[in-house]
Scaffold this motif. Sequence first.
Motif, PDB file in Angstrom:
ATOM      1  N   TYR A   1       0.852  -1.192   0.000  1.00 14.11           N
ATOM      2  CA  TYR A   1       0.000   0.000   0.000  1.00 14.11           C
ATOM      3  C   TYR A   1       0.884   1.236   0.000  1.00 14.11           C
ATOM      4  O   TYR A   1       1.805   1.361   0.827  1.00 14.11           O
ATOM      5  CB  TYR A   1      -0.915   0.003   1.226  1.00 14.11           C
ATOM      6  N   ILE A   2       0.621   2.142  -0.932  1.00 16.38           N
ATOM      7  CA  ILE A   2       1.336   3.414  -1.002  1.00 16.38           C
ATOM      8  C   ILE A   2       0.368   4.517  -0.609  1.00 16.38           C
ATOM      9  O   ILE A   2      -0.683   4.688  -1.237  1.00 16.38           O
ATOM     10  CB  ILE A   2       1.880   3.672  -2.427  1.00 16.38           C
ATOM     11  N   GLY A   3       0.700   5.249   0.420  1.00 19.98           N
ATOM     12  CA  GLY A   3      -0.198   6.303   0.856  1.00 19.98           C
ATOM     13  C   GLY A   3       0.209   6.832   2.208  1.00 19.98           C
ATOM     14  O   GLY A   3       1.372   6.735   2.608  1.00 19.98           O
ATOM     15  N   MET A   4      -0.735   7.403   2.911  1.00 21.97           N
ATOM     16  CA  MET A   4      -0.458   7.955   4.225  1.00 21.97           C
ATOM     17  C   MET A   4      -1.291   7.219   5.264  1.00 21.97           C
ATOM     18  O   MET A   4      -2.179   6.427   4.933  1.00 21.97           O
ATOM     19  CB  MET A   4      -0.807   9.447   4.253  1.00 21.97           C
ATOM     20  N   ASP A   5      -1.009   7.505   6.524  1.00 22.63           N
ATOM     21  CA  ASP A   5      -1.834   7.028   7.620  1.00 22.63           C
ATOM     22  C   ASP A   5      -3.025   7.973   7.695  1.00 22.63           C
ATOM     23  O   ASP A   5      -2.907   9.100   8.183  1.00 22.63           O
ATOM     24  CB  ASP A   5      -1.024   7.052   8.915  1.00 22.63           C
ATOM     25  N   ASN A   6      -4.161   7.562   7.181  1.00 23.05           N
ATOM     26  CA  ASN A   6      -5.319   8.445   7.089  1.00 23.05           C
ATOM     27  C   ASN A   6      -5.878   8.825   8.451  1.00 23.05           C
ATOM     28  O   ASN A   6      -6.441   9.911   8.608  1.00 23.05           O
ATOM     29  CB  ASN A   6      -6.400   7.807   6.218  1.00 23.05           C
ATOM     30  N   TYR A   7      -5.732   7.958   9.426  1.00 22.80           N
ATOM     31  CA  TYR A   7      -6.197   8.313  10.766  1.00 22.80           C
ATOM     32  C   TYR A   7      -5.345   9.455  11.315  1.00 22.80           C
ATOM     33  O   TYR A   7      -5.871  10.428  11.877  1.00 22.80           O
ATOM     34  CB  TYR A   7      -6.143   7.103  11.696  1.00 22.80           C
ATOM     35  N   ALA A   8      -4.033   9.363  11.142  1.00 21.95           N
ATOM     36  CA  ALA A   8      -3.135  10.428  11.599  1.00 21.95           C
ATOM     37  C   ALA A   8      -3.434  11.734  10.875  1.00 21.95           C
ATOM     38  O   ALA A   8      -3.406  12.815  11.473  1.00 21.95           O
ATOM     39  CB  ALA A   8      -1.681  10.015  11.386  1.00 21.95           C
ATOM     40  N   ALA A   9      -3.733  11.638   9.578  1.00 25.15           N
ATOM     41  CA  ALA A   9      -4.076  12.841   8.811  1.00 25.15           C
ATOM     42  C   ALA A   9      -5.376  13.449   9.319  1.00 25.15           C
ATOM     43  O   ALA A   9      -5.527  14.677   9.377  1.00 25.15           O
ATOM     44  CB  ALA A   9      -4.198  12.500   7.330  1.00 25.15           C
ATOM     45  N   GLY A  10      -6.330  12.596   9.694  1.00 21.24           N
ATOM     46  CA  GLY A  10      -7.571  13.094  10.263  1.00 21.24           C
ATOM     47  C   GLY A  10      -7.342  13.817  11.580  1.00 21.24           C
ATOM     48  O   GLY A  10      -7.968  14.850  11.858  1.00 21.24           O
ATOM     49  N   LEU A  11      -6.427  13.292  12.391  1.00 22.93           N
ATOM     50  CA  LEU A  11      -6.083  13.963  13.638  1.00 22.93           C
ATOM     51  C   LEU A  11      -5.542  15.363  13.363  1.00 22.93           C
ATOM     52  O   LEU A  11      -5.887  16.333  14.063  1.00 22.93           O
ATOM     53  CB  LEU A  11      -5.042  13.150  14.410  1.00 22.93           C
ATOM     54  N   MET A  12      -4.711  15.477  12.329  1.00 23.42           N
ATOM     55  CA  MET A  12      -4.154  16.783  11.958  1.00 23.42           C
ATOM     56  C   MET A  12      -5.267  17.749  11.559  1.00 23.42           C
ATOM     57  O   MET A  12      -5.257  18.927  11.913  1.00 23.42           O
ATOM     58  CB  MET A  12      -3.158  16.608  10.810  1.00 23.42           C
ATOM     59  N   CYS A  13      -6.242  17.242  10.831  1.00 29.74           N
ATOM     60  CA  CYS A  13      -7.371  18.067  10.397  1.00 29.74           C
ATOM     61  C   CYS A  13      -8.195  18.519  11.609  1.00 29.74           C
ATOM     62  O   CYS A  13      -8.612  19.684  11.701  1.00 29.74           O
ATOM     63  CB  CYS A  13      -8.226  17.271   9.422  1.00 29.74           C
ATOM     64  N   GLY A  14      -8.415  17.610  12.547  1.00 31.52           N
ATOM     65  CA  GLY A  14      -9.160  17.955  13.750  1.00 31.52           C
ATOM     66  C   GLY A  14      -8.459  19.012  14.585  1.00 31.52           C
ATOM     67  O   GLY A  14      -9.103  19.878  15.194  1.00 31.52           O
ATOM     68  N   ARG A  15      -7.135  18.950  14.613  1.00 30.36           N
ATOM     69  CA  ARG A  15      -6.382  19.966  15.351  1.00 30.36           C
ATOM     70  C   ARG A  15      -6.531  21.339  14.713  1.00 30.36           C
ATOM     71  O   ARG A  15      -6.532  22.364  15.417  1.00 30.36           O
ATOM     72  CB  ARG A  15      -4.913  19.554  15.431  1.00 30.36           C
TER      73      ARG A  15
END
Length: 340
Positions: A129-143
């Motif tokens: 899988y090539i991509g990002m940790d979407n949960y971590a990215a969501g945390l960034m958005c929530g911040r």
Amino acid sequence: MISILHRLSRSITHLLVFSLMALLGCSDSADERPQFAFVTNGVASFWNIAAAGSKAAAKEAGVAVTVVMPDGLTDQTRKLEDLITRGIDGIAVSPINSANQTDILNKAAEATILITQDSDAPESNRLAYIGMDNYAAGLMCGRLVREALPEGGEVMLFIGRLDQDNAQLRRQGCIDAIVGREPDSTRRDPPGASVLSEDGKYNILGTLTDRFDRAKAKANVEDAITRYPNISAMVGLFVYNPPAILEALERTDMLGKVQVIGFDEDESTLQAIQDGNAIGTVVQDPYKYGYESIRLLVGLNSGEESNLPADRFVDVPPRTIKKENLETFWKNMKQLLEDK
């Protein structure tokens, strides 16, 4: 491991295709370069950037790449079937609904080299899988939401669909960060339910989906404005959601009165950050998704299986873009697209 029999079966498929072309009187000038496919989960500006990256990698490696942008789950499944029939040398796909596509993904994995990109299908037989940790990215958005609303407020989330693995993780990370929970990527709040922080400061009103329908995306925002006159912030979690939010807010004379937090790098979103109409956006690196997908497929097709990371995850970390780092990011993005 990609077995010798696996490669042999692909070679036989190619031989049958070329033989059929000869029988049908086709030209012998058919492209004999290795053939790869980059399959998106829809049509969006995000995927245009990814396509540019895939084509750049193909050009460097001297291979051919077909970019496939399907219109929905049924179309994506059909196009994967077509690619298998063609005897393609490798596929990089962003599954629309990994839970319900395991059969077609495993069929592709049996016939060719299969990797996922952008959104994963961990239960399938994909190689990486090539991509990002979407949960971590969501945390960034929530911040970003908490930064925009230090005193709290009512928040609505907007997203294309929640079938995709990346969408579920991204949304949940955003919710957990807004309400101040301990991170847990396995948590799943129901889409229609509101979520209130323990201190009562933040109220996530719900999550509205649009199934990639741009008109519906805009209508969702307008409905939210009407239903929740005290709404404080709106979060767009797919690339076209922030532009839909901005357009609806402008139409209802609410632009600047409701905080906008985005995801991805649509030019309308970036312009809004520059103009002060959005606080920021969390961006992926779609260009690198495309580039690294083809680079990995080329290596695997050549037998370079040592390139596979031990955990089968090629991490492309997300970034937060705000006004202070916008100019450099935007300039670099434009340069990449102009060069290709």
